[in-house]
Design an enzyme around this catalytic site. Structure first.
Site, PDB file in Angstrom:
ATOM      1  NE  ARG A 207      43.114 105.051  -3.827  1.00 33.86           N
ATOM      2  CZ  ARG A 207      41.886 104.620  -3.603  1.00 33.86           C
ATOM      3  NH1 ARG A 207      41.634 103.899  -2.528  1.00 33.86           N
ATOM      4  NH2 ARG A 207      40.905 104.902  -4.443  1.00 33.86           N
TER       5      ARG A 207
ATOM      6  CD  GLU B 159      45.704 101.535   0.170  1.00 33.13           C
ATOM      7  OE1 GLU B 159      45.193 101.004   1.149  1.00 33.13           O
ATOM      8  OE2 GLU B 159      45.286 101.397  -0.972  1.00 33.13           O
TER       9      GLU B 159
ATOM     10  NE  ARG C 249      42.938  91.585   1.107  1.00 33.27           N
ATOM     11  CZ  ARG C 249      42.031  92.123   1.920  1.00 33.27           C
ATOM     12  NH1 ARG C 249      40.985  92.712   1.423  1.00 33.27           N
ATOM     13  NH2 ARG C 249      42.173  92.052   3.210  1.00 33.27           N
ATOM     14  CG  HIS C 250      46.021  96.654  -0.286  1.00 36.35           C
ATOM     15  ND1 HIS C 250      45.685  95.657   0.578  1.00 36.35           N
ATOM     16  CD2 HIS C 250      45.047  97.594  -0.189  1.00 36.35           C
ATOM     17  CE1 HIS C 250      44.555  95.972   1.196  1.00 36.35           C
ATOM     18  NE2 HIS C 250      44.145  97.136   0.738  1.00 36.35           N
TER      19      HIS C 250
ATOM     20  CD  GLU D 150      36.470  97.751  -1.068  1.00 33.39           C
ATOM     21  OE1 GLU D 150      36.721  97.864   0.137  1.00 33.39           O
ATOM     22  OE2 GLU D 150      36.703  98.639  -1.905  1.00 33.39           O
TER      23      GLU D 150
ATOM     24  CB  SER E 299      33.437 100.995  -2.544  1.00 28.82           C
ATOM     25  OG  SER E 299      34.472 101.871  -2.864  1.00 28.82           O
TER      26      SER E 299
ATOM     27  NE  ARG F  88      41.859  95.045  -4.137  1.00 26.96           N
ATOM     28  CZ  ARG F  88      41.516  95.609  -3.003  1.00 26.96           C
ATOM     29  NH1 ARG F  88      40.237  95.679  -2.647  1.00 26.96           N
ATOM     30  NH2 ARG F  88      42.433  96.108  -2.204  1.00 26.96           N
TER      31      ARG F  88
END
Ligand code: AMO
Length: 437
Positions: free
Chosen positions: A221, A223, A229-230, A360, A363, A411
Site C-alpha cells: 500500500r 499509503e 499501525r500502518h 481494525e 475487513s 496487526r
C-alpha cells in the site's frame, strides 16, 4: 584472530535441555555469547540459543590454556560451540552449568555493538530497526515472532481443517482493487505494472475452481500514513469461500481469532511473560453492531459523524471505549466499501470490519458474482471495466456466490503481544522513510 570451523561438531543438546539430570555428561552446545564476567579465578559467559540459555564456566586453574585464551578472546554476540561437562552448580542461574573442555569460536562479533541485545542498555526504535538483525536477538523480539508464528500455525491448521486450500497469487498486477491512489507503480518491461494491494480479485476467481482458498502473503500500500499501525508492506491472511455469505465468514473469522488467542495463551506463556503482556480471551460471540448503530452511539457520545462518513481515529477510539474487546461493525454504506462488495438494499453493502479495541484487524463481506452487476458497480465507482477485462472473463462462466475477508497478520500480532507499534511485529518493516535493511 583465526576463526574455527564447525567441522564435524553438531549440537547434542539445546541450552534449555541442559538440566541437573545430565550431571557429569559430556555435551556440545552452540549459540551466541551473552553476558561475560571475569572474577579473576573464574570466567563465565552465558550462551544463548533459540531454546534458552546456559552458563559456561571455566576456572583458570583447571582449564587448559587454549580454551582459556578463547574464553578471554570472546566478545558479546560472537557465535561459539562449546564441548564440555555438565556440572550441578547452585549459584548458576539455572542450577547447572557447562565446564568447557574445548571451545570453537565460529565468528567473533565486532565491538562496540550498535545496540545491546541483552537489553541492559535501551535503544530507540529507529536505532533498533537500523540494526534489525541484531535487534531481533533481543528476548522480547524473539518472543513477538514466536507468538506470531504460533498464531499463524493455528490459523493455517484451522483453515485447512475447514477445507481451505492454500494458494499463492501474483504480486505483480495490472490493476488496483482497493483504491487507485495507494498503488506502487513498477516498470514491467515496456509496460507499467503495480505491486498487489490485495489478492482480492484472484481469490474471488479461485472460488470457482477450489471452492475455498486462503493466502498468507504480502500486500503493498503506497499509503502516506506514518502511524503506529500502518505499513507500506504488510502481511494479510486472506480467505475466500464459495456458497457462503458475509455472516458465514464472520463466524470463521471469529473462530480463527479465538483460536489464535487460545493457542498463544496455552503455548506461549513464557513469551507473554517476557513481554509482560496479559492476554485476555475475547468472548464468543463477538458483539456485532451496524454502522448505523455505531454512528448513533458516537453522536450520543459527542463525536459527530454524518451518515456516509468513514469512522475517524477519534471515533474508533470512542467506540473502543464504549464496546471494548473484539467486535464487528456490519452493514456499511456501500459508498465506503470497494466495488466488489455485494449491495444490501439500496445504500448498504453486505460488508464488515473486525475491530479489536480501536484497531481494525480485518475487513470482508459478501461479493458480487454477476458480471453485469460488477460492471455496473465499477462504473458507479468511476472505474473503467475495460481495465478489468481479463478478470471479468472469469465472472462470465458461472462464478459461484462467495464471501471472504482479509485479516492483517501484523496487526493481529500487535494485539497478541501488546506491541504498541506495528513495526515491532514485522521483521524488516517498510514505511515511508524506511527501505532498508
Ligand atoms: P483492507 O484494505 O481492509 O481489505 O485490508 C485488510 C486488512 O489488512 C490490514 N492492512 C494493513 N496493515 C498494516 N498496514 C497497512 N497499510 C494495511 N492495510 C491493510 C488490516 C486490514 O483490516 N480486499 C480486502 C479484504 C477482503 O475484503 O477480503 C482488503 O484488502 O488489518
Amino acid at each position: 584472530m583465526k576463526l574455527d570451523d564447525l567441522g564435524n561438531w553438531r549440537r547434542t543438546h539445546k541450552c534449555r535441555e541442559i538440566t541437573e539430570q545430565l550431571d557429569g555428561q559430556e555435551v556440545i552446545v552452540m549459540g551466541r555469547v551473552g553476558d561475560i564476567r571475569d572474577l579473576g579465578g573464574i570466567k563465565f559467559f552465558i550462551l544463548h540459543d533459540i531454546s534458552g540459555s546456559i552458563q559456561i564456566t571455566a576456572s583458570r586453574k583447571k582449564t587448559d590454556p587454549e580454551t582459556l585464551s578463547k574464553m578471554d578472546a570472546l566478545t558479546q554476540e560472537s557465535s561459539v560451540a562449546v564441548r564440555g561437562k555438565v556440572v550441578k552448580a547452585r549459584q548458576a542461574p539455572r542450577g547447572v552449568e557447562v565446564v568447557p573442555s574445548e571451545i570453537r569460536i565460529l565468528n567473533l562479533a565486532a565491538t562496540p555493538l550498535p545496540l545491546d541485545p541483552g537489553g541492559k542498555v535501551k535503544a530507540n526504535l529507529d536505532t533498533r530497526l537500523d540494526a534489525r538483525g541484531l535487534d531481533l536477538r533481543r528476548a522480547e523480539a524473539i518472543a513477538i515472532f514466536k507468538i506470531r508464528n504460533q498464531a499463524l500455525k493455528t490459523i493455517r491448521d484451522y483453515l485447512l481443517s475447514q477445507g481451505f486450500i492454500e494458494v499463492q497469487t501474483p504480486k505483480i498486477v495490472a490493476t488496483a482493487t482497493e483504491s487507485g491512489a495507494a498503488l506502487f507503480p513498477i516498470s514491467y518491461f515496456d509496460r507499467e505494472a503495480f505491486l498487489s494491494q490485495s489478492p482480492q480479485l484472484y481469490k474471488e476467481v479461485l472460488t470457482g475452481a477450489f471452492d475455498r482458498v486462503f493466502e498468507v502473503g504480502p500486500i503493498f500500500r503506497a499509503e502516506e500514513h506514518d502511524t503506529p499501525r500502518h505499513l507500506n508492506e504488510a502481511t494479510s491472511i486472506d480467505i475466500e469461500a464459495a456458497y457462503l455469505t458475509a455472516g458465514d465468514v464472520m463466524e470463521i473469522l471469529e473462530e480463527l481469532i479465538w483460536r489464535a488467542f487460545d493457542s498463544v495463551k496455552r503455548n506461549c506463556a513464557e513469551e507473554l511473560r517476557i513481554l509482560n503482556h496479559r492476554l485476555e480471551m475475547p468472548e464468543k460471540p463477538f458483539p456485532r453492531i451496524t454502522y448505523d448503530e455505531a454512528i448513533e452511539k458516537l453522536n450520543a457520545a459527542g463525536i459527530n459523524i454524518n451518515w456516509g462518513e468513514d469512522l475517524s481515529t477519534p471515533a474508533e477510539r470512542k467506540l473502543a471505549e464504549i464496546i471494548g474487546g473484539a467486535y464487528f461493525i456490519v452493514d456499511w454504506p456501500l459508498a465506503l466499501k470497494p466495488f466488489y462488495t455485494l449491495p444490501k438494499g439500496d445504500k448498504l453493502g453486505d460488508a464488515f470490519d473486525l475491530m479489536y479495541r480501536e484497531l481494525e484487524l480485518a475487513s470482508g463481506g459478501s461479493r458480487i458474482h454477476s458480471e453485469e452487476m460488477l460492471v455496473k458497480q465499477m462504473k458507479e465507482k468511476g472505474l473503467n471495466p475495460e481495465n478489468f477485462e481479463s478478470h471479468l472473463l472469469s465472472y462470465r462462466y458461472g462464478l459461484p456466490p462467495h464471501a471472504g475477508f482479509g485479516l492483517g497478520l501484523d496487526r493481529l500480532t500487535m494485539v497478541l503481544t501488546g506491541a504498541e507499534n506495528i513495526r515491532e511485529c514485522v521483521l524488516f518493516p517498510r514505511d515511508r522513510r524506511r527501505l532498508t535493511p
